[in-house]
Motif scaffolding. Structure first.
Motif, mmCIF file in Angstrom:
data_model
loop_
_atom_site.group_PDB
_atom_site.id
_atom_site.type_symbol
_atom_site.label_atom_id
_atom_site.label_comp_id
_atom_site.label_asym_id
_atom_site.label_seq_id
_atom_site.Cartn_x
_atom_site.Cartn_y
_atom_site.Cartn_z
ATOM 1 N N ILE A 90 0.843 -1.200 0.000
ATOM 2 C CA ILE A 90 0.000 0.000 0.000
ATOM 3 C C ILE A 90 0.871 1.241 0.000
ATOM 4 C CG2 ILE A 90 -1.655 1.348 1.375
ATOM 5 C CD1 ILE A 90 -2.740 -1.430 2.362
ATOM 6 N N ASP A 124 -19.153 -1.568 -1.062
ATOM 7 C CA ASP A 124 -17.834 -1.761 -1.668
ATOM 8 C C ASP A 124 -17.810 -3.033 -2.507
ATOM 9 O OD1 ASP A 124 -16.659 0.559 -0.613
ATOM 10 O OD2 ASP A 124 -15.971 -0.472 1.194
ATOM 11 N N PHE A 145 -14.375 4.259 -1.067
ATOM 12 C CA PHE A 145 -13.900 3.627 0.163
ATOM 13 C C PHE A 145 -14.977 3.746 1.244
ATOM 14 C CE2 PHE A 145 -10.113 4.983 -2.177
ATOM 15 C CZ PHE A 145 -9.429 3.780 -2.252
ATOM 16 N N PHE A 169 -6.872 3.428 -8.671
ATOM 17 C CA PHE A 169 -7.899 3.500 -7.632
ATOM 18 C C PHE A 169 -8.774 4.744 -7.758
ATOM 19 C CE2 PHE A 169 -4.988 0.422 -5.949
ATOM 20 C CZ PHE A 169 -5.793 -0.478 -5.271
ATOM 21 N N LEU A 174 -4.416 4.795 -0.824
ATOM 22 C CA LEU A 174 -4.850 4.213 -2.095
ATOM 23 C C LEU A 174 -5.519 5.242 -3.001
ATOM 24 C CD1 LEU A 174 -6.161 0.676 -1.096
ATOM 25 C CD2 LEU A 174 -3.961 1.298 -2.115
ATOM 26 N N ASP A 201 -5.480 -6.954 -4.986
ATOM 27 C CA ASP A 201 -5.129 -6.949 -3.559
ATOM 28 C C ASP A 201 -6.250 -6.302 -2.748
ATOM 29 O OD1 ASP A 201 -2.524 -8.077 -3.844
ATOM 30 O OD2 ASP A 201 -1.682 -6.108 -4.309
ATOM 31 N N TYR A 202 -6.773 -5.203 -3.278
ATOM 32 C CA TYR A 202 -7.847 -4.481 -2.590
ATOM 33 C C TYR A 202 -9.116 -5.333 -2.513
ATOM 34 C CZ TYR A 202 -11.171 -0.823 -1.355
ATOM 35 O OH TYR A 202 -12.152 -0.084 -0.728
#
Length: 183
Positions: free
Chosen positions: A26, A80, A135, A130, A124, A35-36
Motif C-alpha cells: 500500500i 464496496d 472507500f 484507484f 490508495l 489486492d484491494y
C-alpha cells in the motif's frame, strides 16, 4: 488499561493480518485492485459473521456509550463489494462469542481495522488504478475516525476491570483468528 493490554497481546495477530493483506504494498504504491478486492472480501466475511453477534452481546450501557448505531459497517462494505463486482460469500467456518467481554475484544479488532482503514483509503486514493474506487468501509468515519477510536478506547479502559482482561483478549484473538483463516 485494557486497550494497552490488547495492543501488546494481539501484536502478532495484527502483524499476521498486515502480512496476509500485503500491507507494505500500500505504501510503496504497488498495491493492486486485486489486492484491494481480497482485503474487502475478507473484511466483508469478518463483518458478516461477527458484527451482529458483537452488537447483540453488548448490553444497553455499552450500546449507548459506544454509539453502536454509528458503528455499523456491514452495509458499507456491502456497497464496496457491489462497486467492485464481488459476490457475497459465506465463510467456511463459524464465529462465536461467549460473553460481553469477548464481544468488546472482537470489536477492538474491527475498530482498529477502521483506524488503519482510514490510512489505507487515503494512501490508495493517491495510487494509480484507484481513481474510481469508493472507500465506503475504510472511510466510514471520515474526519471522525480519531474521535471514534478515542471514544472506543475510553469506554474500554473505564468500563473493563482487570479480572475481565482475559475474556476481552479472548474475543480479540477469536476474531483475528477468524479473519486470518476465513479465505
Amino acid at each position: 488499561m485494557v486497550s494497552e493490554y490488547l495492543k501488546k497481546n494481539t501484536a502478532e495477530y495484527h502483524d499476521a493480518a498486515e502480512k496476509l493483506f500485503n500491507s507494505e504494498k500500500i505504501f510503496n504504491k504497488t498495491f493492486s485492485l486485486e489486492d484491494y478486492k481480497k482485503i474487502i472480501n475478507t473484511n466483508y466475511l469478518m463483518l458478516l459473521h461477527s458484527e451482529d453477534k458483537i452488537f447483540n452481546n453488548l448490553c444497553e450501557n455499552f450500546s449507548e456509550k459506544l454509539q453502536l448505531n454509528k458503528r455499523v459497517k456491514l452495509p458499507l462494505i456491502e456497497r464496496d463489494l457491489a462497486s467492485l463486482a464481488l459476490e457475497n460469500q459465506t465463510a467456511s467456518h463459524d464465529f462465536e462469542l461467549a460473553n460481553e467481554h469477548e464481544a468488546l475484544g472482537a470489536m477492538y479488532v474491527i475498530e482498529g481495522s477502521t483506524l488503519g482503514g482510514n490510512v489505507i483509503a487515503k494512501q490508495l486514493s493517491k495510487t494509480e488504478g484507484f481513481d474510481d474506487v469508493t472507500f465506503n468501509f475504510f472511510g466510514c468515519y471520515q474526519e471522525n475516525t480519531g474521535p471514534m477510536w478515542k471514544n472506543f478506547k475510553e469506554v474500554l479502559d473505564t468500563e473493563v476491570t482487570e479480572e475481565n482482561y482475559s475474556d476481552v483478549l479472548s474475543g480479540a484473538k477469536k476474531l483475528y483468528t477468524f479473519l486470518l483463516n476465513v479465505n
